[in-house]
Design an enzyme around this catalytic site. Structure first.
Site, PDB file in Angstrom:
ATOM      1  N   TYR A  80      52.295  66.191  71.003  1.00 47.37           N
ATOM      2  CA  TYR A  80      52.085  65.524  69.712  1.00 47.37           C
ATOM      3  C   TYR A  80      50.906  66.185  69.020  1.00 47.37           C
ATOM      4  O   TYR A  80      49.871  66.414  69.656  1.00 47.37           O
ATOM      5  CB  TYR A  80      51.762  64.026  69.913  1.00 47.37           C
ATOM      6  CG  TYR A  80      52.962  63.257  70.390  1.00 47.37           C
ATOM      7  CD1 TYR A  80      53.807  62.630  69.479  1.00 47.37           C
ATOM      8  CD2 TYR A  80      53.275  63.185  71.738  1.00 47.37           C
ATOM      9  CE1 TYR A  80      54.940  61.943  69.906  1.00 47.37           C
ATOM     10  CE2 TYR A  80      54.404  62.499  72.183  1.00 47.37           C
ATOM     11  CZ  TYR A  80      55.232  61.889  71.256  1.00 47.37           C
ATOM     12  OH  TYR A  80      56.347  61.218  71.681  1.00 47.37           O
ATOM     13  N   SER A  81      51.045  66.434  67.732  1.00 43.60           N
ATOM     14  CA  SER A  81      49.903  66.959  66.972  1.00 43.60           C
ATOM     15  C   SER A  81      48.827  65.895  66.918  1.00 43.60           C
ATOM     16  O   SER A  81      49.134  64.717  66.719  1.00 43.60           O
ATOM     17  CB  SER A  81      50.291  67.280  65.530  1.00 43.60           C
ATOM     18  OG  SER A  81      51.216  68.314  65.488  1.00 43.60           O
ATOM     19  N   CYS A 261      54.174  71.468  57.879  1.00 42.97           N
ATOM     20  CA  CYS A 261      54.351  70.771  59.162  1.00 42.97           C
ATOM     21  C   CYS A 261      55.375  69.656  59.005  1.00 42.97           C
ATOM     22  O   CYS A 261      55.288  68.845  58.082  1.00 42.97           O
ATOM     23  CB  CYS A 261      53.020  70.199  59.638  1.00 42.97           C
ATOM     24  SG  CYS A 261      53.116  69.552  61.326  1.00 42.97           S
ATOM     25  N   GLU A 299      54.590  74.743  61.396  1.00 43.39           N
ATOM     26  CA  GLU A 299      54.781  73.949  62.616  1.00 43.39           C
ATOM     27  C   GLU A 299      55.955  73.030  62.300  1.00 43.39           C
ATOM     28  O   GLU A 299      55.772  71.897  61.841  1.00 43.39           O
ATOM     29  CB  GLU A 299      53.516  73.131  62.890  1.00 43.39           C
ATOM     30  CG  GLU A 299      53.536  72.413  64.207  1.00 43.39           C
ATOM     31  CD  GLU A 299      52.737  73.116  65.288  1.00 43.39           C
ATOM     32  OE1 GLU A 299      52.733  74.364  65.338  1.00 43.39           O
ATOM     33  OE2 GLU A 299      52.117  72.411  66.071  1.00 43.39           O
ATOM     34  N   TYR A 301      59.916  71.518  63.371  1.00 43.98           N
ATOM     35  CA  TYR A 301      60.848  71.295  64.492  1.00 43.98           C
ATOM     36  C   TYR A 301      62.184  70.844  63.946  1.00 43.98           C
ATOM     37  O   TYR A 301      62.209  70.000  63.062  1.00 43.98           O
ATOM     38  CB  TYR A 301      60.343  70.179  65.408  1.00 43.98           C
ATOM     39  CG  TYR A 301      58.966  70.416  65.949  1.00 43.98           C
ATOM     40  CD1 TYR A 301      58.773  71.157  67.102  1.00 43.98           C
ATOM     41  CD2 TYR A 301      57.863  69.894  65.291  1.00 43.98           C
ATOM     42  CE1 TYR A 301      57.492  71.367  67.591  1.00 43.98           C
ATOM     43  CE2 TYR A 301      56.590  70.092  65.787  1.00 43.98           C
ATOM     44  CZ  TYR A 301      56.410  70.832  66.944  1.00 43.98           C
ATOM     45  OH  TYR A 301      55.149  71.021  67.411  1.00 43.98           O
TER      46      TYR A 301
HETATM   47  P1  NAP Z   1      61.789  61.930  58.503  1.00 45.93           P
HETATM   48  O1  NAP Z   1      61.333  60.557  58.180  1.00 45.93           O
HETATM   49  O2  NAP Z   1      63.145  62.122  59.109  1.00 45.93           O
HETATM   50  O3  NAP Z   1      61.735  62.860  57.204  1.00 45.93           O
HETATM   51  C1  NAP Z   1      60.616  62.923  56.377  1.00 45.93           C
HETATM   52  C2  NAP Z   1      61.065  63.285  54.987  1.00 45.93           C
HETATM   53  O4  NAP Z   1      61.593  64.615  54.949  1.00 45.93           O
HETATM   54  C3  NAP Z   1      62.181  62.367  54.482  1.00 45.93           C
HETATM   55  O5  NAP Z   1      61.893  62.006  53.165  1.00 45.93           O
HETATM   56  C4  NAP Z   1      63.412  63.243  54.573  1.00 45.93           C
HETATM   57  O6  NAP Z   1      64.411  62.873  53.639  1.00 45.93           O
HETATM   58  C5  NAP Z   1      62.804  64.590  54.197  1.00 45.93           C
HETATM   59  N1  NAP Z   1      63.659  65.738  54.487  1.00 45.93           N
HETATM   60  C6  NAP Z   1      64.785  65.788  55.229  1.00 45.93           C
HETATM   61  N2  NAP Z   1      65.348  67.018  55.165  1.00 45.93           N
HETATM   62  C7  NAP Z   1      64.544  67.763  54.364  1.00 45.93           C
HETATM   63  C8  NAP Z   1      64.619  69.109  53.891  1.00 45.93           C
HETATM   64  N3  NAP Z   1      65.615  69.915  54.241  1.00 45.93           N
HETATM   65  N4  NAP Z   1      63.636  69.545  53.086  1.00 45.93           N
HETATM   66  C9  NAP Z   1      62.619  68.731  52.727  1.00 45.93           C
HETATM   67  N5  NAP Z   1      62.515  67.434  53.122  1.00 45.93           N
HETATM   68  C10 NAP Z   1      63.467  66.962  53.932  1.00 45.93           C
HETATM   69  O7  NAP Z   1      60.673  62.627  59.382  1.00 45.93           O
HETATM   70  P2  NAP Z   1      60.165  62.237  60.846  1.00 45.93           P
HETATM   71  O8  NAP Z   1      61.215  61.449  61.565  1.00 45.93           O
HETATM   72  O9  NAP Z   1      58.808  61.684  60.744  1.00 45.93           O
HETATM   73  O10 NAP Z   1      60.105  63.671  61.538  1.00 45.93           O
HETATM   74  C11 NAP Z   1      59.109  64.593  61.212  1.00 45.93           C
HETATM   75  C12 NAP Z   1      59.268  65.896  61.972  1.00 45.93           C
HETATM   76  O11 NAP Z   1      57.947  66.369  62.174  1.00 45.93           O
HETATM   77  C13 NAP Z   1      59.922  65.795  63.335  1.00 45.93           C
HETATM   78  O12 NAP Z   1      60.838  66.841  63.441  1.00 45.93           O
HETATM   79  C14 NAP Z   1      58.746  65.982  64.285  1.00 45.93           C
HETATM   80  O13 NAP Z   1      59.156  66.608  65.506  1.00 45.93           O
HETATM   81  C15 NAP Z   1      57.852  66.875  63.485  1.00 45.93           C
HETATM   82  N6  NAP Z   1      56.437  66.881  63.863  1.00 45.93           N
HETATM   83  C16 NAP Z   1      55.837  65.786  64.375  1.00 45.93           C
HETATM   84  C17 NAP Z   1      54.516  65.841  64.750  1.00 45.93           C
HETATM   85  C18 NAP Z   1      53.817  64.667  65.415  1.00 45.93           C
HETATM   86  O14 NAP Z   1      52.695  64.848  65.843  1.00 45.93           O
HETATM   87  N7  NAP Z   1      54.403  63.514  65.524  1.00 45.93           N
HETATM   88  C19 NAP Z   1      53.793  66.989  64.518  1.00 45.93           C
HETATM   89  C20 NAP Z   1      54.416  68.084  63.955  1.00 45.93           C
HETATM   90  C21 NAP Z   1      55.742  68.004  63.614  1.00 45.93           C
HETATM   91  P3  NAP Z   1      65.818  62.158  54.032  1.00 45.93           P
HETATM   92  O15 NAP Z   1      65.624  61.496  55.366  1.00 45.93           O
HETATM   93  O16 NAP Z   1      66.023  61.159  52.929  1.00 45.93           O
HETATM   94  O17 NAP Z   1      66.834  63.234  54.016  1.00 45.93           O
END
Ligand code: NAP
Length: 301
Positions: A80-81, A261, A299, A301
């Site tokens: 996790y970041s 990210c 960064e 995923y």
């Molecule tokens: P999410 O709620 O599924 O999505 C966030 C936003 O991004 C939503 O508004 C979504 O829109 C939009 N989105 C979807 N497809 C897109 C595209 N092609 N271009 C631009 N925006 C788009 O996000 P989440 O569930 O929080 O997931 C975040 C990601 O960050 C995960 O893959 C995770 O592994 C990664 N991450 C997490 C951490 C951590 O520390 N937790 C750190 C680094 C990265 P719609 O849903 O309306 O399509």
């Protein structure tokens, strides 16, 4: 990239999976309204972590309790970041915070839908006082440049990908940052903008620019031909285009750095729009140039 990392000691792997740091859950709370469905259950978790130093942009490993039923072995760590600055949320260098979304996946082989992710369930369900195994920190790439003070910085995040930027912004403004910083943050709804109140407090700084992209609200993408998005949703790349005049001025500078990210899907959309802004600067493939120069740091995923 080497020039971004000059003269800095980066803490690395101070605690390994076999000898983890036992942290305690000091605080855990939901960042999104309880009436939103489980897919929007995002939590901020503060863990005690005395002895663990880290930089914003690095990740820590969390080892969930229990065994993997497929192998019979203990669960492996998940990264996790870090969502706090180096001092930690209590300012005493004794905590580390993470932001976790309750994750579900479809097990096609086992024929089961909506299987809870092991570690996100573990962390989201953790209560204050529980002990959690922490490893790391890891990551040497997604870091503020050592000489960031006067550089312009463009932060683009989706969902929990906001984590590193929370710590970076806190550190930057505490240290009297002098460049122009843009935070462009995409989430689904206006009430699921993680840390929104905190990000708004920085609006008192004239060099801070904050824009959210809300993909599931009524407004639609006003530039579908220039910045195409799925179902004409407002995604971060749409906001990048809207801010093109300010961003062009920053991108014209030779030391500006862009960080992205979050979801992998954003990468191409953001690169395409950066390339469009680059054309106005007379640069073909600006995103490629930035990557080659170590000034587009991802960064996703
Ligand atoms: P999410 O709620 O599924 O999505 C966030 C936003 O991004 C939503 O508004 C979504 O829109 C939009 N989105 C979807 N497809 C897109 C595209 N092609 N271009 C631009 N925006 C788009 O996000 P989440 O569930 O929080 O997931 C975040 C990601 O960050 C995960 O893959 C995770 O592994 C990664 N991450 C997490 C951490 C951590 O520390 N937790 C750190 C680094 C990265 P719609 O849903 O309306 O399509």
């Amino acid at each position: 990239m080497a020039h971004l990392e000059a003269q800095r000691e980066i803490p690395y792997n101070l605690f390994k999976a076999k000898t983890p740091l036992w942290g305690e859950v000091l605080e855990t709370y939901r960042l999104t309204p309880p009436e939103r469905p489980e897919e929007n259950d995002v939590r901020h978790v503060v863990l005690s972590s005395t002895g663990l130093s880290y930089l914003p942009g690095q990740s820590v490993g969390i080892v969930p309790d229990g065994y993997d039923p497929r192998t019979g072995k203990p669960h492996k760590l998940r990264l996790y970041s870090v969502a706090s600055d180096s001092k930690g949320d209590y300012g005493d260098y004794k905590t580390v915070s993470v932001v976790v979304v309750r994750h579900f996946w479809n097990d096609e082989l086992g024929g089961q839908n909506r299987v809870p992710g092991v570690c996100s369930k573990f962390l989201c369900d953790c209560e204050v006082g529980e002990k959690v195994r922490i490893t790391g920190p890891v990551g040497k790439r997604f870091l503020l440049p050592t000489d960031y003070q006067q550089r312009d910085l463009i932060f683009v995040a989706t969902g929990t990908g906001i984590a590193p930027f929370r710590g970076m912004l806190k550190q930057m403004f505490e240290e009297g940052y002098e460049g122009q910083v843009f935070l462009i943050f995409g989430v689904q709804h206006s009430d699921t903008v993680l840390y929104d109140d905190e990000f708004k407090t920085y609006l008192k700084y004239p060099n801070y620019h904050y824009a959210t992209a809300l993909s599931r609200e009524a407004a639609k993408n006003p530039f579908p031909d220039i910045v195409p998005t799925r179902q004409n949703k407002i995604y971060v790349q749409v906001r990048v285009w809207e801010l093109r005049d300010e961003l062009r001025a920053s991108l014209a500078k030779p030391d500006t750095v862009i960080f992205q990210c979050g979801l992998k899907g954003m990468e191409t959309g953001v690169m395409n729009v950066i390339d469009k802004i680059g054309l106005d600067l007379g640069i073909d493939n600006l995103s490629k140039e930035l990557q080659t120069d170590g000034r587009m740091i991802l960064e996703v995923y």
